[in-house]
Design a protein around this motif. Structure first.
Motif, PDB file in Angstrom:
ATOM      1  N   THR A 129       0.833  -1.178  -0.037  1.00 56.21           N
ATOM      2  CA  THR A 129       0.099   0.034   0.128  1.00 56.21           C
ATOM      3  C   THR A 129       0.767   1.279   0.003  1.00 56.21           C
ATOM      4  O   THR A 129       1.784   1.307   0.804  1.00 56.21           O
ATOM      5  CB  THR A 129      -0.785  -0.023   1.208  1.00 56.21           C
ATOM      6  N   ARG A 157      -1.666  -1.217  -3.984  1.00 55.54           N
ATOM      7  CA  ARG A 157      -2.663  -0.301  -3.782  1.00 55.54           C
ATOM      8  C   ARG A 157      -2.033   1.032  -3.651  1.00 55.54           C
ATOM      9  O   ARG A 157      -1.168   1.407  -2.564  1.00 55.54           O
ATOM     10  CB  ARG A 157      -3.518  -0.632  -2.534  1.00 55.54           C
ATOM     11  N   TYR A 158      -2.530   2.181  -4.248  1.00 60.04           N
ATOM     12  CA  TYR A 158      -2.263   3.468  -4.226  1.00 60.04           C
ATOM     13  C   TYR A 158      -3.351   4.200  -3.654  1.00 60.04           C
ATOM     14  O   TYR A 158      -4.510   4.286  -4.234  1.00 60.04           O
ATOM     15  CB  TYR A 158      -1.749   3.845  -5.839  1.00 60.04           C
ATOM     16  N   VAL A 159      -2.982   4.796  -2.428  1.00 63.93           N
ATOM     17  CA  VAL A 159      -4.097   5.696  -1.893  1.00 63.93           C
ATOM     18  C   VAL A 159      -3.652   7.284  -2.335  1.00 63.93           C
ATOM     19  O   VAL A 159      -2.475   7.586  -1.595  1.00 63.93           O
ATOM     20  CB  VAL A 159      -4.035   5.505  -0.676  1.00 63.93           C
ATOM     21  N   HIS A 216      -2.385   4.215   9.279  1.00 68.56           N
ATOM     22  CA  HIS A 216      -2.279   2.923   8.690  1.00 68.56           C
ATOM     23  C   HIS A 216      -1.337   2.021   9.464  1.00 68.56           C
ATOM     24  O   HIS A 216      -1.484   0.821   9.651  1.00 68.56           O
ATOM     25  CB  HIS A 216      -2.170   3.012   7.419  1.00 68.56           C
TER      26      HIS A 216
END
Length: 533
Positions: A19, A40-42, A57
């Motif tokens: 992430t 996953r790119y936030v 996180h």
């Protein structure tokens, strides 16, 4: 041939760091090129929010967070949140793009000049690899340093043309070795030293235990509860902690120590031994002079942070991993507590209080919120003027259930709540964020809406920096300008409601925490109640 990009991604997979929290610019595009499906790119709209989400996180999952920022300007925007992450002791690897190596010397546009100086001293380590081939090893080292005691953020500057460089066979093997390495920690203290501490506890007439956030962060919750119950120790929470280190409805729990020298010593009066576990000695804020400890009181600090041990102004210190040392200490002391010291859960239904005015008081609002939130809620708190009301009505009784900014800098709550829920999707997250604090990270609402992160944001709104007004009165500066606020900005796609009374507030919180498909914001207008300093 293996490229630096491919070797880097294999290393990140080996660390479970798939992430990525980021706000990209042109210097970061090569890192993101052909982004893998298992990553996953936030996206955050501002870099401080990006780091805040990564902070939440990492604390929620216990794993090191990975951040990808723009070159110098992006790192500069993120610095306040990096300072907070350092105070929180959050393991975090912050990467930032850099201009291509061929143009760094001429300081072409977007060159981060003296890149490793910009994030200091907030980071534990800052580095720019001398060659593209050194990127995997530097990244591995960054993870090891971030995760070693005391944990905290580190920084890597990565030139944008490094990722396409191909590694020869020897360099590829070196990258695989770097990915496979693990560095252990959390060593137990020397047995003789723990035996000496056990004798102190058993011979003390009236010992007391003070716990800090590191108890939760280092997985020592059960060990500290067992020790307190075995010896019947009253337990105080260290002041200004970002995590909770002891169940707050336990019969042995006494509350939070005041964050001032004189009042703190007065609170501990009568105890001849103070054992501090996982907290500094002590985190003071307003200057109220007095003795550091009551007359005739000894203190021992147990911490994994050598710096924390060295700077303590009073008492002895033992530097070691908290959980193994507390477990051994519990084995070595004789049982003095009785069955009444065992944890008793309070199953009494919480009644929603009646309104006490319009707007309602912070105490009534917090009582309504506490009664409506599920038992397994993760609380994220950044409402300084309602902190006493929170303590009065919310009892954190399990590990990993409370997050706040240890360092006192604003902008943590909204962002950290998004990151915490992304990391622990199985638990409801309620973020209590004052309308003043929310302004510093308001764009976190965009990320929550875009990624449909089911966070319940509750804003106790008094339309002013109430905590600063209170502190101004304490500091004899009551007329400081610029402390009144306009209404909270909306419009990021988050469903928003305004609570009209305690029953309505409880109804909204109950419905929002049961909502699985996205965030909800609840504004709860409250009167200004000065916090207890």
């Amino acid at each position: 041939m293996t490229t630096v990009r491919a070797a880097t991604r294999e290393l990140l997979r080996s660390r479970g760091a798939t992430t990525v929290f980021g706000n990209p610019g042109s210097t970061e595009l090569p890192f993101l090129q052909d982004f893998p499906e298992d990553f996953r790119y936030v996206l955050g709209l501002q870099e401080a929010v990006v780091v805040g989400m990564a902070d939440g996180h990492a604390q929620a999952t216990g794993r090191t967070a990975l951040v990808n920022l723009r070159s110098a300007s992006g790192v500069g925007n993120a610095m306040g949140a990096i300072v907070t992450a350092a105070a929180n002791r959050t393991p975090m690897v912050v990467t930032a793009g850099q201009q291509v190596r061929a143009m760094m010397t001429m300081e072409a546009l977007l060159t981060n000049v003296d890149a490793t100086l910009l994030p200091r001293p907030a980071v534990k380590w800052a580095y720019e690899p001398p060659r593209p081939q050194d990127v995997p090893a530097a990244l591995a080292r960054a993870f090891h340093i971030a995760e070693s005691a005391p944990r905290g953020p580190v920084f890597l500057s990565l030139p944008m043309d490094d990722f396409d460089v191909e590694l020869d066979a020897a360099e590829a093997r070196a990258a695989r070795h770097a990915a496979a390495r693990r560095v252990g920690g959390a060593a137990r203290a020397d047995r003789a030293e723990v035996e000496a501490l056990a004798r102190k506890l058993m011979t003390a007439v009236d010992p007391v235990l003070v716990t800090g956030g590191a108890v939760d962060a280092e997985g020592a919750w059960d060990a500290v509860v067992a020790l307190a119950e075995r010896r019947g120790l009253p337990v105080w929470a260290s002041p200004v902690e970002g995590r909770v280190g002891f169940p707050e409805s336990h019969p042995l729990y006494r509350g939070v120590l005041p964050p001032a020298i004189g009042p703190l010593a007065q609170t501990l009066a009568g105890h001849d031994l103070v054992l501090v576990a996982g907290a500094p000695v002590f985190r003071y804020h307003p200057y109220v002079p007095g003795p550091l400890l009551p007359e005739g009181t000894a203190l021992t600090l147990l911490t994994s942070d050598p710096g924390e041990a060295a700077r303590a102004p009073v008492g002895d210190a033992l530097v070691a991993g908290l959980r193994p040392t507390l477990e051994l200490l519990c084995e070595l002391v004789d049982k003095r507590g009785d069955d009444e010291a065992a944890h008793r859960a309070d199953d009494t239904p919480v009644e929603i209080p009646e309104a006490d005015g319009e707007p309602m008081s912070a105490s009534i609002a917090l009582a309504a919120i506490a009664g409506a939130a599920p038992a397994d809620t993760v609380w994220v708190h950044e409402s300084p003027s309602t902190v006493q009301a929170f303590r009065d009505h919310v009892r954190v009784d399990r590990p990993g259930s409370f997050l706040a900014a240890t360092g006192g800098g604003p902008g943590f709550g909204l962002a950290a709540a998004v990151g915490a829920r992304l990391g622990r999707p199985e638990r409801p997250v309620v973020a209590l964020v004052g309308d003043g604090s929310a302004q510093y990270a308001i764009t976190a609402l965009w990320t929550a809406a875009a990624y449909r992160v089911p966070v319940t944001f509750v804003v106790p709104a008094n339309r002013e920096y109430a905590v600063l007004k209170s502190f101004g009165r304490f500091a004899n500066a009551p007329d400081v300008p610029g402390l009144d606020l306009c209404a909270l900005a909306r419009g990021y796609g988050v469903p928003a409601h305004r609570a009209t009374d305690p029953a309505h507030l409880a109804e909204l919180v109950g419905a929002a925490t049961a909502r699985p498909d996205g965030p909800v914001l609840i504004e709860a207008p409250v009167t200004t109640v000065p916090p207890v300093l």
